[in-house]
Design a protein around this motif. Structure first.
Motif, mmCIF file in Angstrom:
data_model
loop_
_atom_site.group_PDB
_atom_site.id
_atom_site.type_symbol
_atom_site.label_atom_id
_atom_site.label_comp_id
_atom_site.label_asym_id
_atom_site.label_seq_id
_atom_site.Cartn_x
_atom_site.Cartn_y
_atom_site.Cartn_z
ATOM 1 N N VAL A 55 49.123 40.749 41.815
ATOM 2 C CA VAL A 55 47.811 40.517 41.215
ATOM 3 C C VAL A 55 47.054 41.827 41.032
ATOM 4 C CG1 VAL A 55 45.550 39.447 41.611
ATOM 5 C CG2 VAL A 55 47.647 38.152 42.088
ATOM 6 N N GLN A 56 47.010 42.647 42.073
ATOM 7 C CA GLN A 56 46.192 43.857 42.046
ATOM 8 C C GLN A 56 46.741 44.935 41.122
ATOM 9 O OE1 GLN A 56 45.914 44.562 46.299
ATOM 10 N NE2 GLN A 56 45.044 42.498 46.522
ATOM 11 N N SER A 57 48.018 44.824 40.757
ATOM 12 C CA SER A 57 48.611 45.814 39.850
ATOM 13 C C SER A 57 48.274 45.538 38.384
ATOM 14 C CB SER A 57 50.136 45.820 40.024
ATOM 15 O OG SER A 57 50.700 44.591 39.579
ATOM 16 N N LEU A 58 47.634 44.407 38.109
ATOM 17 C CA LEU A 58 47.390 43.999 36.722
ATOM 18 C C LEU A 58 46.252 44.757 36.059
ATOM 19 C CD1 LEU A 58 47.694 40.107 36.981
ATOM 20 C CD2 LEU A 58 49.304 41.689 35.907
ATOM 21 N N ASP A 59 45.232 45.102 36.840
ATOM 22 C CA ASP A 59 44.013 45.642 36.235
ATOM 23 C C ASP A 59 43.285 46.499 37.260
ATOM 24 O OD1 ASP A 59 41.006 45.553 35.424
ATOM 25 O OD2 ASP A 59 42.035 44.741 33.665
ATOM 26 N N GLY A 60 42.758 47.632 36.808
ATOM 27 C CA GLY A 60 42.028 48.519 37.712
ATOM 28 C C GLY A 60 40.762 47.907 38.262
ATOM 29 N N GLY A 61 40.291 46.832 37.640
ATOM 30 C CA GLY A 61 39.098 46.171 38.134
ATOM 31 C C GLY A 61 39.345 45.244 39.297
ATOM 32 N N LEU A 62 40.628 44.986 39.620
ATOM 33 C CA LEU A 62 40.979 44.132 40.756
ATOM 34 C C LEU A 62 41.223 45.031 41.961
ATOM 35 C CD1 LEU A 62 43.367 41.651 38.901
ATOM 36 C CD2 LEU A 62 40.924 41.378 39.408
ATOM 37 N N ARG A 63 40.401 44.887 42.965
ATOM 38 C CA ARG A 63 40.383 45.844 44.091
ATOM 39 C C ARG A 63 41.666 45.807 44.907
ATOM 40 N NH1 ARG A 63 35.419 47.064 48.225
ATOM 41 N NH2 ARG A 63 34.758 48.182 46.369
ATOM 42 N N GLU A 64 42.219 47.003 45.155
ATOM 43 C CA GLU A 64 43.387 47.103 46.038
ATOM 44 C C GLU A 64 42.997 46.717 47.451
ATOM 45 O OE1 GLU A 64 46.436 50.161 45.828
ATOM 46 O OE2 GLU A 64 45.242 51.144 44.280
ATOM 47 N N ASN A 65 43.930 46.058 48.165
ATOM 48 C CA ASN A 65 43.678 45.577 49.523
ATOM 49 C C ASN A 65 42.455 44.669 49.561
ATOM 50 O OD1 ASN A 65 44.483 45.545 52.322
ATOM 51 N ND2 ASN A 65 42.683 46.785 52.783
ATOM 52 N N GLY A 66 42.218 43.965 48.449
ATOM 53 C CA GLY A 66 41.048 43.097 48.377
ATOM 54 C C GLY A 66 41.392 41.699 47.903
ATOM 55 N N GLY A 67 42.596 41.230 48.230
ATOM 56 C CA GLY A 67 42.998 39.898 47.807
ATOM 57 C C GLY A 67 43.678 39.132 48.924
ATOM 58 N N ALA A 68 43.656 37.813 48.814
ATOM 59 C CA ALA A 68 44.339 36.955 49.786
ATOM 60 C C ALA A 68 45.043 35.835 49.025
ATOM 61 C CB ALA A 68 43.353 36.367 50.784
ATOM 62 N N ALA A 69 46.314 35.640 49.358
ATOM 63 C CA ALA A 69 47.082 34.523 48.812
ATOM 64 C C ALA A 69 47.438 33.583 49.960
ATOM 65 C CB ALA A 69 48.352 35.033 48.126
ATOM 66 N N PHE A 70 47.253 32.297 49.740
ATOM 67 C CA PHE A 70 47.574 31.299 50.761
ATOM 68 C C PHE A 70 47.790 29.966 50.058
ATOM 69 C CE2 PHE A 70 43.003 32.063 50.451
ATOM 70 C CZ PHE A 70 42.520 30.808 50.099
ATOM 71 N N SER A 71 48.221 28.984 50.810
ATOM 72 C CA SER A 71 48.461 27.674 50.195
ATOM 73 C C SER A 71 47.569 26.622 50.824
ATOM 74 C CB SER A 71 49.938 27.270 50.351
ATOM 75 O OG SER A 71 50.262 27.060 51.715
ATOM 76 N N VAL A 72 47.284 25.595 50.025
ATOM 77 C CA VAL A 72 46.528 24.432 50.493
ATOM 78 C C VAL A 72 47.211 23.192 49.923
ATOM 79 C CG1 VAL A 72 44.322 25.667 50.613
ATOM 80 C CG2 VAL A 72 44.952 24.465 48.517
ATOM 81 N N PRO A 73 47.087 22.059 50.593
ATOM 82 C CA PRO A 73 47.709 20.849 50.050
ATOM 83 C C PRO A 73 46.929 20.314 48.851
ATOM 84 C CG PRO A 73 46.553 20.357 52.089
ATOM 85 C CD PRO A 73 46.498 21.838 51.922
ATOM 86 N N ASP A 74 47.679 19.813 47.849
ATOM 87 C CA ASP A 74 47.010 19.193 46.703
ATOM 88 C C ASP A 74 46.751 17.719 46.994
ATOM 89 O OD1 ASP A 74 49.415 17.853 46.389
ATOM 90 O OD2 ASP A 74 50.030 18.985 44.615
ATOM 91 N N GLU A 75 46.370 16.963 45.982
ATOM 92 C CA GLU A 75 46.023 15.562 46.183
ATOM 93 C C GLU A 75 47.209 14.704 46.604
ATOM 94 O OE1 GLU A 75 46.708 16.527 41.839
ATOM 95 O OE2 GLU A 75 45.531 17.330 43.509
ATOM 96 N N ASN A 76 48.434 15.230 46.402
ATOM 97 C CA ASN A 76 49.640 14.499 46.816
ATOM 98 C C ASN A 76 50.226 15.024 48.121
ATOM 99 O OD1 ASN A 76 49.662 12.835 44.458
ATOM 100 N ND2 ASN A 76 50.451 14.608 43.309
ATOM 101 N N GLY A 77 49.519 15.971 48.748
ATOM 102 C CA GLY A 77 50.015 16.536 49.996
ATOM 103 C C GLY A 77 50.996 17.671 49.806
ATOM 104 N N GLU A 78 51.249 18.087 48.564
ATOM 105 C CA GLU A 78 52.162 19.202 48.291
ATOM 106 C C GLU A 78 51.402 20.526 48.377
ATOM 107 O OE1 GLU A 78 55.404 18.903 47.779
ATOM 108 O OE2 GLU A 78 55.377 16.715 47.888
ATOM 109 N N GLU A 79 52.075 21.551 48.940
ATOM 110 C CA GLU A 79 51.427 22.856 49.057
ATOM 111 C C GLU A 79 51.306 23.508 47.678
ATOM 112 O OE1 GLU A 79 50.081 24.406 51.886
ATOM 113 O OE2 GLU A 79 50.355 22.378 52.647
ATOM 114 N N THR A 80 50.129 24.072 47.400
ATOM 115 C CA THR A 80 49.879 24.738 46.126
ATOM 116 C C THR A 80 49.184 26.071 46.383
ATOM 117 O OG1 THR A 80 48.909 24.420 43.939
ATOM 118 C CG2 THR A 80 47.633 23.627 45.806
ATOM 119 N N LEU A 81 49.406 27.015 45.504
ATOM 120 C CA LEU A 81 48.973 28.394 45.729
ATOM 121 C C LEU A 81 47.512 28.615 45.343
ATOM 122 C CD1 LEU A 81 49.726 31.368 46.448
ATOM 123 C CD2 LEU A 81 50.365 31.648 44.031
#
Length: 566
Positions: free
Chosen positions: A468-494
């Motif tokens: 994600v951070q390599s896409l654009d200079g406006g996206l801060r390095e060391n400033g992102g978090a990726a994690f998963s949460v369950p959707d309405e069917n209980g499946e993990e989504t990003l």
């Protein structure tokens, strides 16, 4: 009796043999020396403080150390060691801060004392925050006022020197009970691994309440009889090239920092600000405390080699508070190890050669086990040792490993005294994932609790964040978090939460950048980024060493606590 069974004895020897040599120097953000202590001055000031502490508390009581940047922290730390008081280094609580760990730490360690300097002692919000804990406040300065003779027994090897609270990147902070034996064992391991001598001057900006700043920098320098030059973390963040200028001015051999610090030096590079800076004295540029990235190393070398930086000085390493600090590292002058591996194979917990360029991911080795230490890769459920090139949990055994968390028997038993099936223990379970190659080089791939599992496939959040951070200079390095949460069917989504630089907040097209993020994540990781939140800089929760607190970020996202841009 071994006269050097504690760090107190080491300081006494330095005070006798190198009385007039400078132990610590504190410089301003402009490089001006603001304070200095010789080994004798440090010893005498700490002893004077220890005499005061013995009146105010009993051996074994805890004292929190709450200091702004400066040398008073070190007087307080050694004063506690001499008095038998258990020091608890703490980050200075932010004014009106709601997310720091101070409340949890205070509840766990129940301190009798709080040591600070005169400036902080006047802060009303600090006194109010700790008022309910009935703490006795003691001001510390750099003078060695005359005190009546007090008997100060030397600590025993297995006495607790201090409590180092874990950074809490995936859980509540836990107080690691670091003994004098643990501390001396790891300091000797560090000396051997880094090849340090009395000429190995340090320049350090990492805060002293953090184990890298305290042990790897300040205490290691004293252990070998070298000078440690200190600067304020905020000074580094505002003017990172000041760190390099201090390295040049003091002809430092060793400088340590997390990966983002090396990135920051590159991003703030200005030719005119590097005038006269010569980095040829630097023998160890230790990169640790968070994942080490090959592209960070490449950029730093390319940027600063013209200013004398030797690429062989780059020294990736791995450590954690439960092992006192350092767990693995290379050898001075050997450079670093990197390896191309298959992205697809990583998802099945294997390190294999990539099938083509698109399948390639570059991993940086973090060195080998230190002298007197063992590293094993273990299948965490069955607790069986894995062969080379298989990814599992990193386990560690050695005299540097602490055996208990303060007032936490369950975690002490499970995390610090584990057994590998069919083998002798005890072992530290690091909670980190990685593998050893056939030569014993350690490669760290992520945290078990941070691992994202979608449709049975493993994904490392830091890889998604870098994409994600390599896409654009406006996206801060060391400033992102990726994690998963369950959707309405209980499946993990990003979910991807990403900070936007201040300079880009009002010009970035949020819909367009989200579309690019989704495309890049799908192309590189075969994942759908269902939820993307672009947020203001400085709002993503991090530990004191700059690690992303993904678990907390996930909770804040679920609560709707992030203020999104656009």
């Amino acid at each position: 009796m071994d006269p050097l069974r504690s760090l107190v004895a080491h300081l006494a020897r330095r005070a006798q043999e190198q009385a007039g040599d400078r132990a610590y120097v504190f410089v301003s953000d402009r490089g001006t020396e603001e304070a200095a202590l010789t080994f004798r001055q440090l010893h005498d000031s700490a002893r004077a403080l220890a005499a005061r502490l013995t009146v105010a508390a009993q051996p074994g009581d805890r004292a929190i150390l709450v200091f702004p940047p400066g040398l008073e922290f070190l007087v307080a730390f050694f004063g506690c060691l001499m008095a038998g008081i258990i020091a608890v280094p703490m980050m200075m609580p932010r004014r009106n801060g709601a997310r720091d760990a101070s409340t949890a730490i205070l509840a766990n360690c129940t301190p009798a004392l709080a040591l600070t300097n005169s400036a902080l002692a006047l802060r009303g919000d600090l006194q109010a925050r700790f008022a309910q804990d009935n703490i006795c406040w003691i001001e510390v300065d750099l003078t060695a006022e005359a005190v009546a003779a007090v008997e100060l027994p030397e600590p025993a090897a297995h006495d607790i020197a201090f409590l180092q609270y874990t950074s809490g990147s995936t859980s509540e902070p836990k107080g690691v009970m670091v003994s004098h034996a643990n501390l001396l064992a790891n300091l000797e391991m560090i000396r051997t691994a880094l090849g340090n001598t009395g000429r190995s001057t340090y320049v350090n900006w990492v805060p002293l309440y953090h184990d890298m700043g305290l042990i790897l920098n300040a205490l290691q320098a004293l252990y070998v009889g070298a000078t440690c030059v200190l600067m304020a973390p905020n000074a580094f963040m505002q003017r990172p090239l000041g760190w390099l200028r201090a390295i040049s001015h003091y002809r430092a051999e060793v400088a340590c920092g997390p990966n983002f610090g090396f990135d920051l030096c590159v991003s703030r590079y200005r030719t005119d600000q590097m005038d006269g800076i010569d980095l040829s004295s630097l023998r160890i540029a230790l990169n640790g405390a968070e994942p080490v990235h090959a592209e960070t190393i490449d950029r730093f070398v390319a940027t600063f080699a013209p200013h004398g930086f030797d690429p062989r000085a780059m020294y990736p390493a791995y450590g954690m508070a439960e092992a006192t600090l350092l767990i693995s590292g290379g050898r001075r002058g050997d450079g670093h190890v990197r390896r191309d591996v298959s992205r697809a194979a990583l998802q099945t917990h294997a390190a294999e050669a990539p099938s083509d360029a698109d399948d390639t991911q570059i991993l940086v080795g973090c060195g080998r086990a230190l002298d007197g230490e063992r590293i094993a890769i273990v299948e965490p459920e069955r607790r069986t040792r894995l062969p080379p090139d298989r990814i599992g949990e990193i386990w560690v055994s050695g005299a540097n490993v602490a055996r208990a968390y303060w007032r936490n028997d369950d975690e002490s038993r499970d995390g610090l005294n584990a057994d590998i099936a069919g083998e002798d223990g005890p072992w530290l379970r690091t909670g980190d994932l990685g593998f050893l190659d056939t030569s014993g080089e350690l490669f760290v791939t992520g945290r078990i609790k941070d691992l994202i599992i979608v449709r049975g496939i493993n994904h490392y959040p830091q890889d998604i964040e870098r994409t994600v951070q390599s896409l654009d200079g406006g996206l801060r390095e060391n400033g992102g978090a990726a994690f998963s949460v369950p959707d309405e069917n209980g499946e993990e989504t990003l979910v991807v939460v990403q900070e936007v630089e201040r300079t880009a907040r009002h010009i970035i097209d949020s819909d367009e950048i989200k579309a690019r993020i989704r495309e890049a994540v799908a192309d590189s990781h075969e994942l759908s980024a269902r939820h993307i939140a672009l947020i203001r800089p400085g709002t993503l929760p991090k530990t004191t060493s700059g690690k992303i607190q993904r678990k907390l970020a996930r909770r804040l996202w679920l609560e709707g606590s992030f203020e999104e841009i656009g």
